[in-house]
Design a protein around this motif. Sequence first.
Motif, short mmCIF file in Angstrom:
data_model
loop_
_atom_site.label_atom_id
_atom_site.label_comp_id
_atom_site.label_asym_id
_atom_site.label_seq_id
_atom_site.Cartn_x
_atom_site.Cartn_y
_atom_site.Cartn_z
N ASP A 106 0.67 -1.41 0.08
CA ASP A 106 0.10 0.14 -0.16
C ASP A 106 0.93 1.43 -0.15
N ARG A 139 4.71 10.42 -9.00
CA ARG A 139 3.41 10.50 -8.83
C ARG A 139 2.91 11.07 -7.44
N ALA A 140 3.91 10.91 -6.46
CA ALA A 140 3.55 11.32 -5.11
C ALA A 140 3.82 12.83 -4.90
N PRO A 177 2.55 3.13 -2.39
CA PRO A 177 2.23 4.01 -3.56
C PRO A 177 0.95 4.89 -3.27
N GLN A 178 0.00 4.22 -2.35
CA GLN A 178 -1.08 5.34 -1.96
C GLN A 178 -0.75 6.10 -0.63
N HIS A 179 0.19 5.93 0.05
CA HIS A 179 0.46 6.81 1.32
C HIS A 179 1.56 7.66 0.98
N GLU A 201 1.63 11.39 1.46
CA GLU A 201 1.43 11.93 2.79
C GLU A 201 2.42 12.39 3.41
#
Length: 426
Positions: A233, A262-263, A235-237, A240
């Motif tokens: 997980d 991307r981030a 890449p999704q965080h 932040e």
Amino acid sequence: MPLIALGLNHLTAPVSLREQVAFDTDAAGEALHELAREPGVEEAMILSTCNRTELYVGVAAGAEDIPQAWLNRHHHLTPGKLDEFLYRHDEDDAVRHMFRVATGLDSMVLGEPQILGQVKDAYQLAREAQSLKAPMDRLLQHTFAVAKRVRTDTRIGAHTVSVAFTAVRLAEQVFADLKHACVLLIGAGDTIELAARHLAEKQVRRLIVANRTPETAQELAGRHGGYAIALADLPQHLAEADIVISSTAARQPIVTRAMVERAMAARKRKPMFMVDIAVPRDIEAGVGELPDVYLYGIDDLRQVIDDNLRSRAAAAHEAEAIIDLQVERYMAWRRALTLKNPALDMRQHAEVYRDEVLGKARAMLAHGKSPDEALAFLANTLTNKLLHHPSARLREAALSGDLDLLHAAGRLYGLDEEEGGGSRNA
């Protein structure tokens, strides 16, 4: 059996090369079996950390070049590629090097305590692989005792500054107040545990722990007020995180350039500070080329650490003196292994005489001689055989005035003690 310490570290080789010769925990055991099977290798231990890869090997005479050849072959490296980066220590220098490594004197952070645990782990792995014999096993036990004494008798470990602390300190220089920062930790080993502890003390706004095993991440995050995510997980965080600190045992990068691009787009170019403590590296080197991304590797921490080196110079000098003394003590024990032991020879000769005379006494009984006659023969003959050579040498010593030999004989047979005991009882 010559003892060799062969390796490279943060002082001799860049991280790009260190990661090529690193051994992860899963591979080290099989590598030890492989190394121990090499012709001329008698015993072996592999120490592999983010800052060093070292082979400690006992070899037969003439096999001193085998460890380096094996290292090249095992990692599929071109012969000669490591030559300018490797160091090799032999015999007492190898012992001294092991002592210095275990006490933190050879670490990037002078006196850092984690290396001793890593040496103990390497020792345990070698024991499980049955690649140690008495000389190196004794050396490791001696090493642990020396490290404990250095910690006790000097201030080398006072105000310890670990690599993890250095990473947090560097982050604090970029973000003046960590209370407003979200920090992502990747991994769950000792270094990340220490970083989490330091960050919790700084009261960071948010702490995220990512690990391949979610349960392990949850345990670590729970201890320091953070929350856990699975590595899948990440890449999704990633967007932040203001600060990313990574230290895993992965063989391939976990954080790619595309992932960070991307981030950063999601962060609208808000700067991201990243520290990669792992070897091999967890974060692709190309990430450091991205705008508004500040990537530091393990070697980049050296400048921050240099201030710590100067403050511990006196303690290091004391530690070196302790190590010099202990090197000589271990080497004296090691040299004794190669000396011919006259006590063993004497016992062997005595047992040969005993068996010979006992055989004759039994033959006497078989031919009808009385037990008393056989026992008298056994006692007299065995006494004469055992004392013949010593008595002859002592007669020669008495005639020539060799008092040293006469006194030594008295000590050897305890005659001087009997004389002293008689006078005390009189």
